[in-house]
Motif scaffolding. Structure first.
Motif, short mmCIF file in Angstrom:
data_model
loop_
_atom_site.label_atom_id
_atom_site.label_comp_id
_atom_site.label_asym_id
_atom_site.label_seq_id
_atom_site.Cartn_x
_atom_site.Cartn_y
_atom_site.Cartn_z
N GLU A 311 0.83 -1.20 0.00
CA GLU A 311 0.00 0.00 0.00
C GLU A 311 0.87 1.25 0.00
OE1 GLU A 311 -0.37 -2.57 1.99
OE2 GLU A 311 -2.27 -3.42 1.29
N LYS A 312 1.93 1.22 0.77
CA LYS A 312 2.83 2.38 0.84
C LYS A 312 3.54 2.60 -0.48
CE LYS A 312 6.10 4.44 4.06
NZ LYS A 312 6.94 4.20 5.26
N SER A 315 1.15 4.23 -2.81
CA SER A 315 0.90 5.61 -2.39
C SER A 315 2.02 6.54 -2.86
CB SER A 315 0.77 5.68 -0.86
OG SER A 315 0.66 7.01 -0.44
N ARG A 318 1.78 7.04 -6.66
CA ARG A 318 0.75 7.99 -7.09
C ARG A 318 1.22 9.44 -6.92
NH1 ARG A 318 -2.66 3.73 -5.23
NH2 ARG A 318 -2.56 4.48 -3.08
#
Length: 431
Positions: A311-312, A315, A318
């Motif tokens: 997830e990191k 992130s 993005r």
């Protein structure tokens, strides 16, 4: 007299029995000797190792390893993927095996410690148990994986994630993995039969050099690995307009090298600005048409991000995606982004195994540091089917995949002893 004799016997057992007294240690001199002997298979004129997977040096090194395993009391076989499997029966055949090991193949002109430390320490652990007449309740399984450096081929085969297409990829030895596995005594056509399921192993452990400088710089004995990071790759292509480098004024250029350069700096700034141990790298850049007297028409670079959290990673990506688009507009250029499918998922170490590694290191009087592994390992694949733990030892100056790679005899023995006592503790706690 009988009571006195019984009391003395109990004291003697508690002090000197390896299980109760916890005084068993590996033979550090023998371990160092076997490491140095293995290093002779493939040693080149630069002091590095050319023992790449499937090479003649690899075949000879594996023969040496098999001989050591047999002398340690292991029942040895080669599976369909070319992995060397050494088995030692436990007291309770109904229990699942505790497995441990690593690999002996190297990158071209590599070092003598990446892989061999874990492999020979695993064999030394079994040898020490045999000499001390210790039989564990669980069966033990030493695994020397085939071709770790070429894409964790052996461990992927064991967990059922090695595709037929992957077998046709040409290895560092200049032959396909399919051909190489046959050279090692495997049978690539039967690899699907190898697949192990979750629960087939009680646990998997791997001892390894850190391949970084955290332990060495901080003078820490043992790294307790939190997990093996996920890796994601992207290609960013900045497009401008090719033109003559001498006749095109600076204010009339659409030079994609400029946004590419600014984006590279943005990667470093963005990744460093976020708390944590994540890393981001631009390690490859290509300009087209690639002439010194031509303003490029496009510049392509790769972005790699690693962290324990997928997830990191996404992130951070993005954020960088938005920055790339903004930077491209600033220089009157465009950018396209392609996600490259070479991703690896994070593999978290089992918390209970991490705790045991920590406790056993402290029992041995060794300092510890919890940290992630920034490099991939066979343990990453094995975590898909078994609770996994990794033990790191210091790498001098953080150097790896190089002839200058080095870990001291003392550090290697420390790691092997932690591995030994972690296995003994797991044998009791996994009942």
């Amino acid at each position: 007299m009988n009571l006195r004799f019984t009391t003395l016997s109990i004291i003697f057992t508690l002090v000197f029995n390896p299980i109760f007294g916890q005084d068993i240690r590996v033979n550090s001199n023998r371990l160092d000797s076997t490491l140095m002997q293995l290093a002779t298979f493939g040693k080149n004129e630069f002091g590095g190792s050319d023992r790449v997977a499937y090479s003649d040096y690899d075949v000879k090194g594996r023969a040496y390893i098999i001989d050591l395993m047999k002398k340690a009391g292991l029942e040895v076989s080669i599976d369909f993927a070319g992995n060397i499997i050494g088995k030692k029966a436990g007291k309770n055949p109904g229990l699942k095996p505790i497995a441990f090991g690593s690999h002996i193949d190297e990158v071209p002109n590599g070092g003598d410690y990446d892989g061999p430390v874990g492999s020979l320490s695993a064999i030394e652990v079994v040898q020490s148990l045999t000499e001390n007449k210790i039989v564990t309740d669980h069966p033990l399984e030493v695994i020397i994986f085939a071709n770790e450096e070429g894409g964790v081929i052996g461990s992927r085969a064991l967990v059922g994630s090695l595709s037929k297409e992957a077998l046709q990829v040409v290895s560092n030895a200049g032959i396909t993995h399919y051909e190489g596995i046959k050279k090692l005594g495997g049978n690539p056509d039967r690899i699907p039969e190898l697949k192990r399921k979750p629960g087939d192993l009680a646990a998997f452990l791997e001892l390894h050099i850190e391949q970084g400088a955290n332990l060495f710089n901080e003078k820490i004995d043992i790294g307790v690995v939190e997990g093996i990071v996920a890796i994601q790759w992207w290609e960013f292509t900045f497009k401008g307009f090719a033109n003559h480098a001498g006749t095109t004024p600076m204010d009339l250029r659409q030079d994609p090298m400029l946004p590419a350069a600014k984006f590279i700096l943005a990667v470093n700034e963005t990744v460093r600005s976020i708390p944590g141990r994540q890393v981001g790298t631009v390690g490859k850049i290509e300009a087209k048409p690639g002439a010194g007297n031509v303003i490029p028409s496009e510049v392509t670079l790769n972005l790699e991000i690693r962290d324990l959290s997928s997830e990191k990673i996404w992130s951070i990506y993005r954020q960088l995606e938005e920055k790339a688009k903004t930077i491209a507009k600033e220089f009157n250029t465009s950018v396209s982004i392609n996600h490259i499918e070479v991703a690896s998922d994070p593999a978290l170490a089992d918390p209970k195994i991490r705790q045991i590694i920590q406790e056993k290191a402290e029992m041995l009087g060794l300092s510890t540091l919890s940290l992630p592994s920034g490099a991939g390992h066979d343990a990453q694949e094995m975590a898909k089917i078994a609770p996994m733990g990794m033990i790191f030892i210091p790498s001098k100056d953080g150097i790896s995949h190089s002839p200058q790679e080095f870990s001291s005899k003392e550090d290697i023995a420390n790691g092997a002893n932690v591995l030994l006592h972690t296995i003994l503790e797991l044998d009791k706690k996994l009942q």
